[in-house]
Design an enzyme around this catalytic site. Structure first.
Site, PDB file in Angstrom:
ATOM      1  CB  THR A 152     -44.133  68.072 -56.350  1.00 56.22           C
ATOM      2  OG1 THR A 152     -44.733  69.317 -56.636  1.00 56.22           O
ATOM      3  CG2 THR A 152     -42.660  68.107 -56.694  1.00 56.22           C
ATOM      4  N   GLY A 204     -47.271  69.787 -51.994  1.00 57.26           N
ATOM      5  CA  GLY A 204     -48.469  70.417 -51.471  1.00 57.26           C
ATOM      6  C   GLY A 204     -48.607  71.813 -52.036  1.00 57.26           C
TER       7      GLY A 204
END
Ligand code: SD4
Length: 300
Positions: A152, A204
């Site tokens: 991300t 993550g």
């Protein structure tokens, strides 16, 4: 006057932060800088986890999540599982001004975006489609786990007026179930900022990050007087251990933390690259590698 600063997850945020630094240098707002930097990542087809070129879900469709938080008003805007929207971060920023209906998903978010005139685009690049077809075959033939390949972009910005903003944008997990939402658009998990204290953003395995509301927890600890350095790595270590105890294993977790004065730190349980730019210091990309119980950070 404050000294401006920005920190972003993964080395893919370099070009965006580089451009946005010029905005902050000229006295521009943290909001404009963060939106510009994230749009840059969303528009680049080379990054297979954000915006155009992002890897698709198990049906071969690119579904995107994004969020924006204004550290002055605490306004948040977020979209999840949106298709065919060129820049989800800009929709999220627009939504952060809404008192009601600030977090929209799927068709509702797409409808809002189209009514507001945000640009539409088929976000599946030919390369991402090729990877999808290849992975589909591998999953069947080699029994591989479908759920890897995810990063991300999360960026925290501080401008000369002391305003802070955080934004996130992602295509989430490769081969995810349609409708799956990770931590990135969830307030307190993927992001949080209060410009009187500081901000944080995570990347993550969203399913695990959400269990600890880690971005809020980082800001809460800053409010108690701890520095980003005293918070970032200990928080990831502590929470990873907790997950190992409770569920046997902790997924990948990385966090960036920046306080209201531009002091920063990161925490991670996997190899993690990130970008920092600060007034008078310029921009740098760093790599954090995990060596047993120690995390070493060096400039690359
Ligand atoms: C998610 N946290 O959707 C995101 C993906 C990510 O590094 O950041 N991966 O779970």
């Amino acid at each position: 006057m404050k000294k401006w600063a920005m920190i972003g997850t993964w080395k893919m945020s370099y070009d965006g932060i580089d451009k946005a630094s010029a905005v902050l240098e000229e006295g521009g707002s943290a909001g404009d800088a963060v939106e510009l930097a994230i749009r840059q990542v969303e528009d680049c087809p080379d990054f297979t986890s954000v915006g155009f070129g992002g890897l698709p879900n198990e049906l071969g469709e690119v579904e995107l999540d994004a969020a924006y938080m204004n550290g002055k008003t605490l306004g948040i805007g977020a979209v999840a599982a949106v298709k065919d929207c060129k820049n989800p971060i800009s929709i999220a920023r627009d939504l952060s001004n809404e008192k009601f209906n600030c977090f929209l998903v799927g068709e509702g978010a797409e409808r809002f975006a189209s009514l507001k005139g945000f640009e539409k685009k088929n976000m599946l690049s030919p390369e991402a489609n090729d990877q999808y077809e290849k992975r589909k075959k591998e999953i069947i033939e080699e029994n591989l786990s479908p759920y890897d390949g995810h990063d991300t972009v999360g960026i925290i910005g501080l401008d000369k007026n002391g305003h802070m903003v955080v934004g996130t944008s992602t295509s989430g997990l490769f081969m995810k179930k349609p409708g799956r939402v990770g931590d990135s658009p969830i307030i307190g998990s993927g992001f949080y900022v209060d410009e009187k204290i500081g901000g944080a953003s995570c990347t993550g395995l969203g399913e695990d990050i959400m269990k600890g509301c880690l971005s809020y927890e980082a800001v809460r600890r800053m409010e108690e007087g701890l520095s980003p350095k005293e918070i970032a790595q200990p928080l990831v270590d502590e929470f990873s251990k907790k997950l190992e105890k409770r569920q046997g294993k902790a997924g990948a977790i990385s966090i960036i933390v920046m306080d209201k004065n531009g002091n920063w730190a990161i925490g991670t349980n996997v190899e993690f690259s990130f970008v920092v730019a600060r007034e008078l210091e310029g921009i740098g990309t760093y790599l954090a590698s995990v060596d047993g119980n120690r995390v070493k950070i060096h400039k690359i």
